[in-house]
Design an enzyme around this catalytic site. Structure first.
Site: not given
Length: 482
Positions: A79, A154, A178
């Site tokens: 990420k 996210s 997330s």
């Protein structure tokens, strides 16, 4: 089986049996990224040359019988909130669009020491603020099972990449769900460990008392292997815990007979899609059939978790994001004086959702409101944690809940109403407030062809129990038609 379909353990075995090389596996993933990521937008940065160099080095070790671990030579991705030396870490924000960190995050450093091959950095909601990956300065990510739907957030890019075989596994972060909500939306395993289980050093902070590095993988055994490799105390992070790191892949083989599993009544309501509740009931029956005791129980303060989370998280975000002012690094928009430079930089550098959360947090911390909001939230957080403490002290080994109110929703469906979007986190934020481990395991596809998973919540540092139960619950791998 195509190389890109393989799990971590499948590929690790194939590498050792000389059926495939790491360079071939890396090239296969890079070619798949080139072919499919134009329609998914899971990646922000692809590190092709670096990946191939790491793969060749892994092949040399493998040829000499000197493999570093089962992760040696396996292609993965991070990420874009996790720092990797020499590779841009944008946090999906204009304000960090060209930021290149001079150091590695501990979680990535540990993977690199195990021989991991980094394919690139993955899309996300800006600064991890969102539940859909629609808040990225680099464009939204699409769900591999339906491009008209979101992948969750996210860590949506991480979940989409693993689901679509654009990486064998990925790391994300979980501040309020997330990792787990995108895992549910994209049909992969999502693990949010106990707060402190994995070092946060080198992870750009959103809300420091809530953030935790998480794992997205194709199955529970892979996720367990990865967790064992990156968990543990880190002198660079004072909040990392010295707790013993166990063999979480092996925990998948543990029996669950005699375990006591609770279903909190507060998570079973009209707000949850009946299809998810139906699968929850089926899972409970399955666990009971394996000898576990499944009981309804109560976590009475659960209803206060969502407002408490959004006060606490935004307050911490307001403080953490104050460092982005154009003076030291990242975007700088010139002005007639320093104050104007600050205002222009932050106005142009941050997206709408990040600005909204900064303003909410600043308000909660402001004079006259600090006691009414922030301090009250800390008291509520304590009550929520005590609910879970009592449950585990009463003998429950883990809790079974929905992971979200619905399956993946359509792109744009909730963007006009922030409160509706925030409700997506209703099943996940209590875990972060209490600092507990949780895992989402994929179960099946709905009649609409959308993935559906279930969430397990464990006691502090009780990840092994989660893997034992989750391995029994996870269904066959869910594969999108791309």
């Amino acid at each position: 089986m195509p190389i890109t379909d393989m799990t971590v353990l499948d590929l690790a075995q194939a590498l050792r049996d000389k059926q495939v090389s790491s360079e071939e596996a890396t090239n296969a993933h890079l070619e798949r990224i080139a072919a499919l990521d134009g329609q998914l937008n899971a990646y922000i940065t692809v590190t092709g040359e670096q990946a191939l160099a790491a793969a060749r080095a892994a092949d040399r070790r493998l040829a000499q019988g000197q493999a570093l671990s089962q992760l040696d030579g396996v292609p993965m991705a991070l990420k874009d909130i996790i720092c990797s030396k020499g590779v841009k870490a944008t946090c999906a924000s204009k304000i960090l669009a060209n930021f290149v960190p001079p150091y590695d995050a501990t979680c990535w450093q540990r993977l690199a020491q195990h021989g991991a091959v980094l394919l690139g950095k993955l899309n996300m909601d800006e600064f991890a603020m969102g539940s859909s990956t629609e808040n990225s300065a680099f464009g939204l990510t699409h769900n591999p099972f339906d491009p008209d739907r979101v992948p969750g957030g996210s860590s949506g890019g991480s979940a989409a990449a693993v689901a679509a075989d654009l990486a064998v596994y990925a790391l994300g972060t979980d501040t309020g769900g997330s990792v787990r909500q995108p895992a549910h939306f994209c049909g992969v395993v999502g693990v949010k460990p106990t707060y402190g289980r994995i070092s946060r050093y080198g992870v750009v902070p959103y809300a420091s008392s809530l953030d935790q590095v998480g794992i997205l993988a194709k199955n529970c055994r892979d996720a367990g292997l990865i967790l064992s490799c990156i968990a543990g105390k880190d002198p660079m992070d004072s909040t990392s815990a010295p707790a013993t790191v166990e063999n979480y892949a092996a925990a998948c083989d543990l029996e669950i007979k005699g375990m006591r599993i609770g279903i909190p009544e507060e998570f079973v309501s009209d707000a949850i899609d009946p299809v998810i509740l139906g699968e929850l009931e089926a899972a409970a029956a399955q666990l009971a059939g394996l000898g576990a005791s499944v009981e309804t129980m109560s976590l009475p303060h659960t209803g206060h978790a969502l407002p408490a989370y959004y006060i606490l998280a935004t307050a911490e975000a307001s403080s953490n994001l104050a460092r982005y002012d154009g003076a030291r690094y990242g975007l700088r928009v010139p002005g007639d004086d320093v104050q104007e430079m600050f205002v222009r930089t932050r106005s142009e550098g941050f997206g709408a959702e990040v600005k909204r959360r900064i303003m909410l947090g600043t308000y909660a911390l402001s004079s006259g409101y600090y006691d009414a909001y922030y301090n009250k939230t800390l008291q509520v957080r304590t009550l929520i944690k005590e609910d879970y403490d009592r449950a585990f002290a009463a003998g429950f080994d883990c809790l079974l809940t929905p992971p979200a109110p619905s399956t993946a929703f359509r792109i744009g469906a909730n963007t006009a109403d922030p409160l509706t979007m925030y409700m997506q986190d209703i099943c996940t934020v209590p875990v972060n407030l209490a600092g507990l481990p949780a895992l989402v395991a994929p179960r099946c596809l709905t009649d609409e062809g959308l993935p559906l998973g279930l969430q397990l919540i464990g006691p502090p540092f009780g990840e092994s129990k989660l893997f034992a139960v989750a391995a029994k619950l996870e269904g066959p791998r869910l594969i999108p038609e791309l």
